[in-house]
Design an enzyme around this catalytic site. Structure first.
Site, PDB file in Angstrom:
ATOM      1  N   HIS A  13     -17.962   2.489   1.041  1.00  0.00           N
ATOM      2  CA  HIS A  13     -17.029   1.162   1.484  1.00  0.00           C
ATOM      3  C   HIS A  13     -17.491   0.928   3.107  1.00  0.00           C
ATOM      4  O   HIS A  13     -17.523   1.979   3.945  1.00  0.00           O
ATOM      5  CB  HIS A  13     -15.695   1.133   1.204  1.00  0.00           C
ATOM      6  CG  HIS A  13     -14.795   0.019   1.340  1.00  0.00           C
ATOM      7  ND1 HIS A  13     -14.333  -0.671   2.787  1.00  0.00           N
ATOM      8  CD2 HIS A  13     -15.113  -1.523   0.806  1.00  0.00           C
ATOM      9  CE1 HIS A  13     -13.862  -1.688   2.856  1.00  0.00           C
ATOM     10  NE2 HIS A  13     -14.265  -2.280   1.547  1.00  0.00           N
ATOM     11  N   ASP A  42       0.776  -1.125  -0.106  1.00  0.00           N
ATOM     12  CA  ASP A  42      -0.166   0.143  -0.143  1.00  0.00           C
ATOM     13  C   ASP A  42       0.768   1.493   0.039  1.00  0.00           C
ATOM     14  O   ASP A  42       0.609   2.291   0.866  1.00  0.00           O
ATOM     15  CB  ASP A  42      -0.963  -0.091   1.086  1.00  0.00           C
ATOM     16  CG  ASP A  42      -2.171  -1.348   1.397  1.00  0.00           C
ATOM     17  OD1 ASP A  42      -1.990  -1.944   0.336  1.00  0.00           O
ATOM     18  OD2 ASP A  42      -2.843  -1.259   2.194  1.00  0.00           O
ATOM     19  N   ASP A  47      -4.460  -1.007  -1.726  1.00  0.00           N
ATOM     20  CA  ASP A  47      -5.820  -0.721  -0.909  1.00  0.00           C
ATOM     21  C   ASP A  47      -6.606  -0.543  -2.034  1.00  0.00           C
ATOM     22  O   ASP A  47      -6.423   0.837  -2.834  1.00  0.00           O
ATOM     23  CB  ASP A  47      -5.610   0.192  -0.004  1.00  0.00           C
ATOM     24  CG  ASP A  47      -6.644  -0.217   1.203  1.00  0.00           C
ATOM     25  OD1 ASP A  47      -6.921  -1.195   1.610  1.00  0.00           O
ATOM     26  OD2 ASP A  47      -6.983   0.790   2.122  1.00  0.00           O
ATOM     27  N   HIS A  74     -10.768   6.630   1.544  1.00  0.00           N
ATOM     28  CA  HIS A  74      -9.580   6.563   1.200  1.00  0.00           C
ATOM     29  C   HIS A  74      -9.311   5.644   0.079  1.00  0.00           C
ATOM     30  O   HIS A  74     -10.234   4.757   0.219  1.00  0.00           O
ATOM     31  CB  HIS A  74      -8.632   6.456   2.297  1.00  0.00           C
ATOM     32  CG  HIS A  74      -8.885   4.998   2.987  1.00  0.00           C
ATOM     33  ND1 HIS A  74      -9.715   4.790   3.889  1.00  0.00           N
ATOM     34  CD2 HIS A  74      -8.031   3.833   2.647  1.00  0.00           C
ATOM     35  CE1 HIS A  74      -9.688   3.348   4.175  1.00  0.00           C
ATOM     36  NE2 HIS A  74      -8.685   2.899   3.550  1.00  0.00           N
ATOM     37  N   CYS A 116      -2.038  -2.910   7.645  1.00  0.00           N
ATOM     38  CA  CYS A 116      -1.747  -3.646   6.471  1.00  0.00           C
ATOM     39  C   CYS A 116      -0.693  -4.412   6.501  1.00  0.00           C
ATOM     40  O   CYS A 116      -0.463  -5.737   5.998  1.00  0.00           O
ATOM     41  CB  CYS A 116      -2.165  -2.712   5.114  1.00  0.00           C
ATOM     42  SG  CYS A 116      -4.138  -2.467   4.977  1.00  0.00           S
ATOM     43  N   HIS A 153     -10.549   0.466  -2.581  1.00  0.00           N
ATOM     44  CA  HIS A 153     -11.941   0.481  -2.061  1.00  0.00           C
ATOM     45  C   HIS A 153     -13.047   1.003  -2.977  1.00  0.00           C
ATOM     46  O   HIS A 153     -12.621   1.880  -3.736  1.00  0.00           O
ATOM     47  CB  HIS A 153     -12.023   1.293  -0.607  1.00  0.00           C
ATOM     48  CG  HIS A 153     -11.394   0.551   0.374  1.00  0.00           C
ATOM     49  ND1 HIS A 153     -11.253  -0.511   0.669  1.00  0.00           N
ATOM     50  CD2 HIS A 153     -10.522   1.402   1.240  1.00  0.00           C
ATOM     51  CE1 HIS A 153     -10.391  -0.834   1.732  1.00  0.00           C
ATOM     52  NE2 HIS A 153      -9.822   0.562   2.095  1.00  0.00           N
ATOM     53  N   LYS A 182      -6.851  -5.236  -2.889  1.00  0.00           N
ATOM     54  CA  LYS A 182      -7.811  -5.743  -1.700  1.00  0.00           C
ATOM     55  C   LYS A 182      -8.494  -4.833  -1.119  1.00  0.00           C
ATOM     56  O   LYS A 182      -8.293  -3.769  -1.469  1.00  0.00           O
ATOM     57  CB  LYS A 182      -6.781  -6.262  -0.805  1.00  0.00           C
ATOM     58  CG  LYS A 182      -5.797  -5.052  -0.028  1.00  0.00           C
ATOM     59  CD  LYS A 182      -4.716  -5.659   0.957  1.00  0.00           C
ATOM     60  CE  LYS A 182      -3.905  -4.449   1.302  1.00  0.00           C
ATOM     61  NZ  LYS A 182      -4.555  -3.293   1.799  1.00  0.00           N
TER      62      LYS A 182
END
Ligand code: VGL
Ligand code: ZN
Length: 243
Positions: free
Chosen positions: A92, A48, A86, A121, A191, A88, A146
């Site tokens: 989310h 990330d 990351d 984010h 993470c 989303h 993810k």
């Protein structure tokens, strides 16, 4: 006993040098002795390192950009590199804005347990979700995304937060005969930690390269993360420990 003149001369010569000067005169083989040497069965995992988590992003991690040069340099020593993002959906389940009356950094209960609520984010396809432009990983082989299921968060690059939805990363690494992971990136206590611990659960040797990470540190989460990682056999190292 009397020193051989040449030896005693050499001893005085080396003794008078600073550590840095000593490194410059010692052969590479001696300098790398005792260091970790990632081989064909090791992978650098870069978690990330995205605009959202560095200065100017939507969920900036203090000093987040400082990991970039450390990771770029480490990358030269790895045959295998995997990058995570990351990623989303809008609205989310991990966003505070999804719940009326909730503010970022509060928590809520979701079907799979307690969820920290974050500012919006890393929304799919936005510049905020892009990898840092300073990250130079031309040899990276896989980018795994993810957190793309609207109702499930995923700190870990292996298993989503429901602990039953796999991302497929373990299968990929095993199919490629990877055995050892060196985890870097953002954030140490979310993470990075979850990825490292799930890596252990999936049977990998796991190192976290501390100076190649930075933390969010929410209510002591950094110390707690190191403790949990250590209990699961994750090894804490520095980038200088790698040859
Ligand atoms: C992360 C909070 C929310 C991370 C991702 O990359 O550590 N932290 N989403
Ligand atoms: Zn997230």
């Amino acid at each position: 006993m009397i020193d051989h003149p040449v030896q005693s001369h050499r001893r005085r010569f080396l003794g008078g040098l600073s550590a840095t000067a000593l490194l410059a005169v010692l052969p590479a083989a001696v300098q790398s002795a005792g260091k970790l040497k990632p081989g064909a069965d090791a992978a650098l995992i870069v978690v990330d390192v995205q605009n959202c988590f560095i200065g100017g992003g939507t969920l900036p991690v203090k000093g987040g950009e400082e990991v970039v040069p450390v990771i770029n340099k480490l990358a030269e020593r790895f045959e295998n590199i995997v990058v995570t993002q990351d990623w989303h959906t809008p609205g989310h389940a991990s966003f505070a804005s999804t719940y009326p009356g909730k503010k970022p950094f509060e928590t809520t209960k979701l079907s799979y347990g307690t969820q920290v609520l974050w500012p919006d984010h890393c929304v799919q396809g936005t510049d905020d979700a892009a990898l840092s432009k300073d990250l130079k990983l031309p040899t990276a082989q896989l980018i795994i995304r993810k957190g793309f299921h609207k109702n499930i968060d995923s700190y870990s690059a292996f298993d989503e937060a429901d602990h039953k939805t796999p991302t497929g990363l373990a299968g990929y690494l095993k199919a490629r005969r990877i055995k050892t992971l060196y985890v870097t990136g953002l954030a140490t206590d979310f993470c990075v930690a979850w990825t490292a611990m799930d890596g252990r659960k999936a049977g990998f040797n796991v190192y976290v390269v501390e100076d190649a990470t930075r933390a969010i540190d929410l209510n002591g989460s950094l110390a707690a993360a190191w403790k949990s990682m250590s209990a699961k056999g994750v090894k804490r190292i520095q980038s200088a420990d790698i040859a």
